[in-house]
Design an enzyme around this catalytic site. Structure first.
Site, mmCIF file in Angstrom:
data_model
loop_
_atom_site.group_PDB
_atom_site.id
_atom_site.type_symbol
_atom_site.label_atom_id
_atom_site.label_comp_id
_atom_site.label_asym_id
_atom_site.label_seq_id
_atom_site.Cartn_x
_atom_site.Cartn_y
_atom_site.Cartn_z
ATOM 1 C CB CYS A 1 -0.879 -0.019 1.240
ATOM 2 S SG CYS A 1 -1.698 -1.598 1.540
ATOM 3 C CB ALA A 2 3.659 1.783 -2.197
ATOM 4 C CB ALA A 3 0.202 5.960 -3.335
ATOM 5 N N PRO A 4 1.695 7.750 -1.004
ATOM 6 C CG PRO A 4 2.145 9.870 -0.139
ATOM 7 C CD PRO A 4 1.376 8.615 0.153
ATOM 8 N N GLY B 1 6.185 7.276 0.991
ATOM 9 C CA GLY B 1 7.032 7.482 2.167
ATOM 10 C C GLY B 1 7.803 6.226 2.553
ATOM 11 C CD GLU C 1 -2.240 3.393 -3.711
ATOM 12 O OE1 GLU C 1 -1.570 3.259 -2.685
ATOM 13 O OE2 GLU C 1 -3.485 3.408 -3.711
ATOM 14 C CG ASP D 1 -7.467 -5.955 -5.320
ATOM 15 O OD1 ASP D 1 -8.345 -5.104 -5.102
ATOM 16 O OD2 ASP D 1 -7.287 -6.967 -4.612
ATOM 17 C CG ASP E 1 1.767 2.414 5.881
ATOM 18 O OD1 ASP E 1 1.457 2.342 7.078
ATOM 19 O OD2 ASP E 1 1.947 3.487 5.280
ATOM 20 C CB CYS F 1 -1.522 6.458 10.716
ATOM 21 S SG CYS F 1 -2.623 6.577 9.323
HETATM 22 N N1 SAM Z 1 2.681 3.638 2.634
HETATM 23 C C1 SAM Z 1 2.296 4.964 2.210
HETATM 24 C C2 SAM Z 1 3.397 5.939 2.552
HETATM 25 O O1 SAM Z 1 4.197 5.668 3.451
HETATM 26 O O2 SAM Z 1 3.492 6.981 1.867
HETATM 27 C C3 SAM Z 1 0.965 5.381 2.792
HETATM 28 C C4 SAM Z 1 -0.111 4.360 2.527
HETATM 29 S S1 SAM Z 1 -1.712 4.753 3.091
HETATM 30 C C5 SAM Z 1 -1.601 4.521 4.801
HETATM 31 C C6 SAM Z 1 -2.643 3.383 2.551
HETATM 32 C C7 SAM Z 1 -2.716 3.172 1.069
HETATM 33 O O3 SAM Z 1 -3.529 2.019 0.829
HETATM 34 C C8 SAM Z 1 -3.335 4.313 0.296
HETATM 35 O O4 SAM Z 1 -2.474 4.747 -0.703
HETATM 36 C C9 SAM Z 1 -4.604 3.721 -0.299
HETATM 37 O O5 SAM Z 1 -4.889 4.209 -1.583
HETATM 38 C C10 SAM Z 1 -4.294 2.255 -0.344
HETATM 39 N N2 SAM Z 1 -5.500 1.401 -0.311
HETATM 40 C C11 SAM Z 1 -6.792 1.771 -0.157
HETATM 41 N N3 SAM Z 1 -7.600 0.706 -0.207
HETATM 42 C C12 SAM Z 1 -6.827 -0.375 -0.420
HETATM 43 C C13 SAM Z 1 -7.086 -1.753 -0.601
HETATM 44 N N4 SAM Z 1 -8.312 -2.250 -0.539
HETATM 45 N N5 SAM Z 1 -6.028 -2.556 -0.824
HETATM 46 C C14 SAM Z 1 -4.785 -2.073 -0.851
HETATM 47 N N6 SAM Z 1 -4.483 -0.775 -0.687
HETATM 48 C C15 SAM Z 1 -5.483 0.059 -0.482
#
Ligand code: SAM
Length: 467
Positions: A121-124, A126, A145, A172, A189, A242
């Site tokens: 779950c990488a975006a943006p 960090g 992402e 996915d 994450d 978080c």
């Molecule tokens: N790891 C990122 C960073 O350090 O910049 C922040 C990630 S954020 C906490 C969670 C991410 O999971 C978001 O980018 C979101 O779009 C994505 N997400 C949302 N629904 C999801 C799903 N069902 N499966 C996987 N990722 C998902």
């Protein structure tokens, strides 16, 4: 001063390790804004260079994020948009607590080994930029992402970071089940209810409810169940949120221990860091809680597990890729450092540069995933020469010996706005545009003008004030 925290959240936290209602509410009401960033070790190779960047951001000095090798606190938030070093990928602006991923990685894997790493779950970006800084150049990182526009932002941020050994995918979590037993390390994450960010962004409070916590908890389980088959035997999964809610934190650890062959791994923490270990009642799993009233960072939770058994890396069928001919390679090699350390592929119109492990793995990854970016795009091969891509200018592999033109601060900002900075130079043809020794992008100098090749979609749009 009121903190506007949801009453149901406050009630639900009672009794959790390290939770103190009074100081928790007080720190939210005070709403202090903390700014932190992590330097890019592959772009700032000397202490002097790192100091130059930090000094420009904060002449009054900086503080050190205690659990991060490259993390710093700034006493005030500068305008990053108007700092050319930001656009050059000298640092990533990252919340301090989440930099703890570094400790989790160092405690659980041998970072000197060639690893296959997934940031699910990488975006943006960090955690991805952090992971890339920790692993060896022989390793590969798949930064994934699921949401398409966010995957595009992730790719841009990793281009700016300059990494060569990275793939950005837009899938996915369930798509990874096809790569069974593939990854040595994965970071999940997970998307969460976000209470850990309420101090920084009080608007998030409006979206919070006990129902959203329950939904997030279910979604976190689904994501983990989908991706865990892709972890190899002996591989490590790092889970983080978080959120302060135990349904998304401790309860997920128990659920993982109940349903998968996973062994919880503790991480050594320094008492002075004020990070709170939490041990689950049911399965005795240790996680780590970060409270903004205890330490200088936002709310965060993290835990690590090793897979006891499962599939080890499967042998996948070898795929053919379109390698460049020696003549074509000859047009690329003058543009990069250590050309013999990389491999070159034709992909549609573009030439891609990949390190050996990524070159070996890309056919398989391409078969299973929707790849947005792989390695570094060198550019397009014209009849006579390479037409270089921005990815090459931003990468850590672009040759140090190419023609280059250094700009002043106002000129660099004009360049980044895609305007003509009015440079006087004898340089002709393609050149790197630099600010303080760091590459910003390409320009082509003709006898009477400069063509600015900074990507239109990355240009600064905000009005420049005070420079
Ligand atoms: N790891 C990122 C960073 O350090 O910049 C922040 C990630 S954020 C906490 C969670 C991410 O999971 C978001 O980018 C979101 O779009 C994505 N997400 C949302 N629904 C999801 C799903 N069902 N499966 C996987 N990722 C998902």
């Amino acid at each position: 001063m009121s903190s506007h925290l949801p009453a149901a959240l406050i009630e639900s936290l009672a009794g959790l390790p390290g939770y103190n209602r009074e100081t928790f509410e007080r720190v939210h009401a005070a709403a202090e804004k903390i700014t932190s960033l992590r330097l890019n070790p592959f772009k700032l190779k000397t202490q002097e260079k790192a100091q130059e960047v930090l000094q420009a951001l904060s002449p009054a000095g900086v503080g050190k994020v205690p659990w991060s090798g490259d993390g710093y606190y700034l006493p005030a938030r500068p305008s990053f948009t108007f700092d050319p070093f930001f656009h050059a990928g000298a640092y990533y602006v990252q919340e301090a607590s989440s930099m703890f991923v570094e400790q989790a990685v160092r405690a659980t894997v041998d970072v000197s080994a060639p690893l296959k790493v997934l940031d699910l779950c990488a975006a943006p970006g960090g955690k991805s930029t952090l992971l890339q800084s920790l692993i060896s150049p022989e390793s590969i990182l798949v930064a994934n992402e699921v949401i398409k526009p966010r995957a595009a932002l992730l790719a841009d941020n990793l281009t700016k970071w300059g990494a060569v050994n990275v793939v950005v995918s837009n899938n996915d979590p369930r798509d990874f089940s096809k790569l069974s037993g593939y990854f040595d390390l994965m970071v999940v994450d997970a998307p969460c209810s976000g209470s850990g960010l309420f101090r920084r962004d009080p608007e998030l409070v409006k979206e919070w409810s006990p129902e959203s916590v329950a939904l997030c908890s279910q979604r976190q389980q689904r994501i983990l169940a989908d991706v865990l088959p892709a972890l190899k035997e002996g591989g490590v999964v790092i889970y983080s949120t978080c959120s302060f809610s135990q349904e998304e934190d401790e309860a997920i650890l128990d659920w993982l221990a109940d349903h998968f062959e996973l062994e919880n791994i503790p991480v050594t923490i320094d008492e002075g860091w004020k990070i709170i270990p939490t041990v689950t009642h049911k399965r005795n799993c240790t996680g780590y809680r970060f409270y903004p009233d205890k330490l200088k960072g936002e709310g965060f939770f993290i835990a690590c597990f090793r897979k006891r058994s499962g599939e080890s890396a499967r042998k996948f069928k070898e795929q053919k890729t379109a390698l460049l001919s020696a003549k074509e390679r000859g047009k690329i090699t003058p543009w990069i450092n250590a050309p013999e350390d990389h491999q070159y592929f034709q992909h549609q119109e573009d030439v891609l540069i990949l390190p050996p492990l990524l070159a070996a793995e890309i056919p398989l990854l391409q078969q299973q995933l929707y790849i947005r970016k792989a390695g570094v795009k060198a550019g397009q091969l014209g009849a006579k020469e390479l037409i270089p891509d921005h990815q090459l200018a931003a990468s850590t592999l672009v040759s140090d010996d190419l023609p280059a033109v250094s700009l002043s601060l106002p000129q660099a900002l004009q360049y980044l706005r895609k305007e003509d900075p009015g440079v006087t130079t004898d340089v002709r043809g393609w050149a790197l545009i630099r600010y303080g020794d760091m590459n910003l992008g390409w320009a082509k100098f003709l006898s009477n003008r400069m063509n600015n090749y900074y990507p239109k979609e990355l240009r600064i749009l905000k009005e420049i004030t005070g420079v």
